[in-house]
Scaffold this active site. Structure first.
Site, mmCIF file in Angstrom:
data_model
loop_
_atom_site.group_PDB
_atom_site.id
_atom_site.type_symbol
_atom_site.label_atom_id
_atom_site.label_comp_id
_atom_site.label_asym_id
_atom_site.label_seq_id
_atom_site.Cartn_x
_atom_site.Cartn_y
_atom_site.Cartn_z
ATOM 1 N N SER A 227 0.833 -1.194 0.000
ATOM 2 C CA SER A 227 0.000 0.000 0.000
ATOM 3 C C SER A 227 0.874 1.253 0.000
ATOM 4 O O SER A 227 2.035 1.231 0.436
ATOM 5 C CB SER A 227 -0.921 0.003 1.221
ATOM 6 O OG SER A 227 -0.156 0.156 2.412
ATOM 7 N N CYS A 282 -3.176 -4.962 -7.526
ATOM 8 C CA CYS A 282 -2.836 -3.548 -7.713
ATOM 9 C C CYS A 282 -3.113 -3.101 -9.133
ATOM 10 O O CYS A 282 -3.135 -1.909 -9.417
ATOM 11 C CB CYS A 282 -1.373 -3.300 -7.347
ATOM 12 S SG CYS A 282 -0.179 -4.022 -8.489
#
Length: 497
Positions: A227, A282
């Site tokens: 992240s 992602c």
């Protein structure tokens, strides 16, 4: 009794002395299937020390011997990739075909790294000055750390370690504590391929292990995927300690669909890119930007396809598996709640899913949300789950402005039959990876993976030639030999040793 997952040092399991463990669950049942060791500082230093001790000999091992081992690793991975896929499914939850696809994409980087002798070639200039030659070489940086996320426990590490090892570095892999078993399987495969002790090591753990990798002076470079807030922390901490760092962060990937697009193709692509791997990618498309009057028909087509999907156990033929943990499932579900409360239209509601699996699994079905606005959290945040949000705009220019204003710049796509519009988009969009009628534009291994803006911290992308540059240092040599001589007789055919 749950299985204990330990560290890996010098081609053998290392229990460590920390004594702390975290549970490993099967997301399809909720059952605890194992425990993973959480390293203390002494454990982390022991694993790093093994990599540091092995580096000088591996650095000086010939390219011929290194590539022999790498080719053997490739063959073993091909033969046994089904085993690895089943391990990934059991701890992550993604369906087995998706797990096999993950392994295959990682295998591409292994195959790219098999060509390392060509990739490490330097340049040579004879007689740059009188009797002086000039040339360049690339050398390994030293022991390197790889910190990988839960969503691709095999592929993401394979973005990095094949090139690092082929270039002469030693590796410490810190996998996610949510699905750590793939890392030990890969370590055993390296051992079977003939990799010397200490070249590939595994450090299990949490922030304690991460911080030691970032701060320990024996580690010379760090590769991270995760992240954005953690990517920023990894980059700042690692560079402050004098390390090379490539830190890949989060994403909010948009797909533009223009009115001239093939809407059936686009609808298929949105379902595949939005709900594959339960959206825990992602590179997932999480924001669909529908241009002009295309939205109603497109949303209808996506909804029809979405309602045919089965959510269930990844080993039992379902289209989509569970989310990785109960906490993550609840977090994603809360975003759907927030979108509904903010006035968005829930077209397909994954909160109502009837899974083909155990009631204790971490289930959330594919969710399609229409009429989202750019101030809603379902649009602004990276949800990392099976939630596809539709934003309606009037023009291509408005769609482009929306994407370029986003703080992330990982991946994007455009669906159109207009070559001029596609070419304009690839030129104007401020995103690192672009697909034209391709929803998940992950580059081939011989190109490099990585985004722009808050999706990447550091100057170097993963794998490809940028990966080779990251794991090596350039050295320029200027040489003069006034009386070179060579002696001895050997009539054997010259060979690499």
């Amino acid at each position: 009794m749950p299985t204990n997952i330990h560290h890996w040092i010098d081609n053998t399991e290392f229990p460590g002395s920390g004594g702390e463990f975290a549970p490993i669950t099967n997301p399809a049942t909720g059952a605890i299937t194992g425990r993973v060791a959480l390293a203390d500082v002494d454990d982390a230093r022991a694993v790093i020390a093994a990599a540091a001790a092995a580096f000088p000999a591996w650095r000086d091992t010939s390219l011929a011997k290194r590539t022999t081992i790498l080719f053997r690793f490739r063959e073993l991975l091909n033969e046994r990739k089904g085993e690895l896929a089943e391990i990934i499914t059991s701890e992550h939850g993604k369906v087995v075909p998706d797990a096999l696809g993950e392994v295959s994409r990682g295998q591409e980087v292994v195959e790219f790294a098999c060509g390392i002798p060509h990739l490490l070639k330097g340049g040579f200039t004879e007689n740059a000055s009188t009797n002086v030659d000039a040339f360049s070489i690339r050398q390994p940086v030293g022991p390197v750390g790889i910190i990988s996320p839960f969503n691709f426990p095999a592929m993401v590490p394979m973005w990095f370690f094949p090139i690092a090892i082929a270039a002469g570095n030693t590796v410490v892999l810190k996998p996610s504590e949510k699905d750590p078993s793939a890392s030990l399987w890969l370590a055993r495969l390296w051992k079977d391929a003939g990799l010397p002790d200490g070249v590939f090591n595994v450090l299990q753990g949490d922030k304690t292990a991460v911080d030691e990798l970032l701060e320990n002076p024996s580690i010379k470079a760090i590769s991270f995927v995760g992240s954005t807030p953690i990517a920023q922390y990894v980059y700042a901490t690692g560079t402050a300690a004098g390390k090379r760092v490539q830190s890949l962060g989060g994403a909010k990937n948009h797909a533009i669909v223009l009115p001239d697009a093939d809407l059936d193709l686009a609808a298929d692509a949105m379902v595949n890119a939005g709900f594959g791997s339960a959206g825990e990618r992602c590179m997932a498309i999480s924001a669909l930007v529908a241009v002009g009057g295309v939205a109603d028909e497109l949303v209808h087509k996506i909804a029809e396809r979405t309602r045919t999907l089965t959510t269930g156990d990844g080993t039992a033929g379902a289209d989509m598996g569970p989310l990785v943990t109960k906490e993550h499932r609840d977090r994603v579900s809360a975003y759907v709640d927030a979108g509904e409360a903010a006035g968005a239209t829930i077209v397909v509601d994954g909160r109502e899913v009837r899974p083909a699996g155990d009631a204790g699994g971490f289930w959330l079905g594919p969710t399609l949300i229409d009429n989202a606005t750019t101030d809603m959290s379902i649009y602004t945040d990276e949800i990392f789950g099976p939630v596809l949000v539709v934003v309606r705009v009037d023009s291509y220019d408005e769609a482009l402005e929306l994407i370029n204003a986003n703080p992330y710049g990982n991946g994007t796509a455009i669906f159109t039959n207009d070559g001029g519009a596609a070419r304009r988009f690839q030129n104007e969009v401020e995103v690192g990876m672009v697909g034209i009628n391709v929803p998940i534009p992950v580059p081939m291994a011989y190109y490099s993976f990585g985004g722009w803006k808050n999706s990447l911290f550091g100057d170097t992308h993963a794998h490809g030639t940028e990966g080779v540059d990251f794991f090596t240092r350039a050295k320029a040599v200027t040489s003069r030999w006034l009386d070179p001589s060579h002696g001895g007789l050997n009539l054997g055919f010259p060979r690499n040793t």
